[in-house]
Scaffold this active site. Structure first.
Site: not given
Length: 254
Positions: A14, A159, A163
């Site tokens: 990324g 999310y 995570k």
């Protein structure tokens, strides 16, 4: 005492994102050569590559879908073919974007998407790049987590699920490969000021800042500094850590 990553190669996934660009640039400033990973934005990756080369470091752009094991293997082969070898440092920074909403309204595909970009990325990067670290008896794995994993606020569920799953993989990995002197750690940013904020004059958020003991938002550079520390020999006896870089907004407990 300085952070010295000379003669090291770092993969940053990324790397074309707001935080990824700063992490890659910081590691290069510390002396590392950089594998600039991108998924779709080849132009931004090439621009970052040129910026890193201007610092006197070697760089190459490498494309991959981190949710696909064969794609990650091909990324490794691209680097090997270009003479970069296997990275000494792997920074797992890539994450997919989606619209946040409540558990009842969030589409199930968003949970799958976050699982793929968080959990499977951790698994695939480990499978492909850790074996060479084991052979060298040295290596650094640094993953970007989030303060959200501790907050569990409304609309964060997909999310947080991704995570937290990633966190489990890396904690187990730290125990499995520690004997080879490979460290595995996570950096958990708060709501971070990025280049986009600076351009749009959106650095300030009084409502958020009021909850932070340091009474401000952190910067992308402050996150990258901790990544560089964990990538260096200065952190040689730290592994399995989840380190909030959030101004005290969340605090890992004992």
């Amino acid at each position: 005492m300085q952070i010295d990553l000379s003669n090291k190669t770092a993969l940053v996934t990324g790397a074309t994102g707001e935080l990824g660009r700063v992490i890659a640039g910081t590691l290069a400033q510390c002396g590392a050569d950089i594998l600039v990973h991108y998924h779709q934005n080849a132009a931004k990756a090439e621009q970052l590559k040129q910026q890193i080369e201007a610092l006197g470091r070697r760089a190459i752009t490498v494309q991959a879908d981190v949710a696909d094991l064969n794609s990650v293997k091909q990324m490794q082969q691209t680097a090997l073919d270009a003479g970069f070898g296997s990275p000494d440092i792997v920074v797992a920074n890539a994450v997919s974007q989606y619209s946040w909403t409540s558990v009842l309204e969030q589409d199930s595909s968003d949970y799958v998407d976050q699982f793929n970009s968080c959990v499977l990325q951790a698994v695939h990067l480990s499978k492909v790049f850790v074996p060479a670290m084991i052979e060298r008896k040295a290596g650094r794995v640094v993953a970007i987590n989030t303060e959200c994993a501790m907050q569990n606020f409304p609309t964060q569920s997909a999310y947080v699920a991704g995570k937290r799953g990633m966190d489990g993989v890396y904690r187990v990995l730290a125990k499995e490969i520690g004997e080879h002197q490979i460290t595995v750690n996570q950096v958990a940013p708060g709501w971070t000021i990025s280049e986009k904020d600076r351009l749009n004059n959106t650095e300030r958020s009084e409502s958020y800042e009021s909850t932070v003991p340091l009474k401000r938002r952190g910067t992308d550079q402050e996150i990258a500094n901790v990544v560089a520390f964990l990538a260096s020999d200065l952190s040689s006896f730290i592994t399995g850590a989840y380190i909030p870089v959030a101004g005290g907004n969340v605090m890992a407990t004992i």
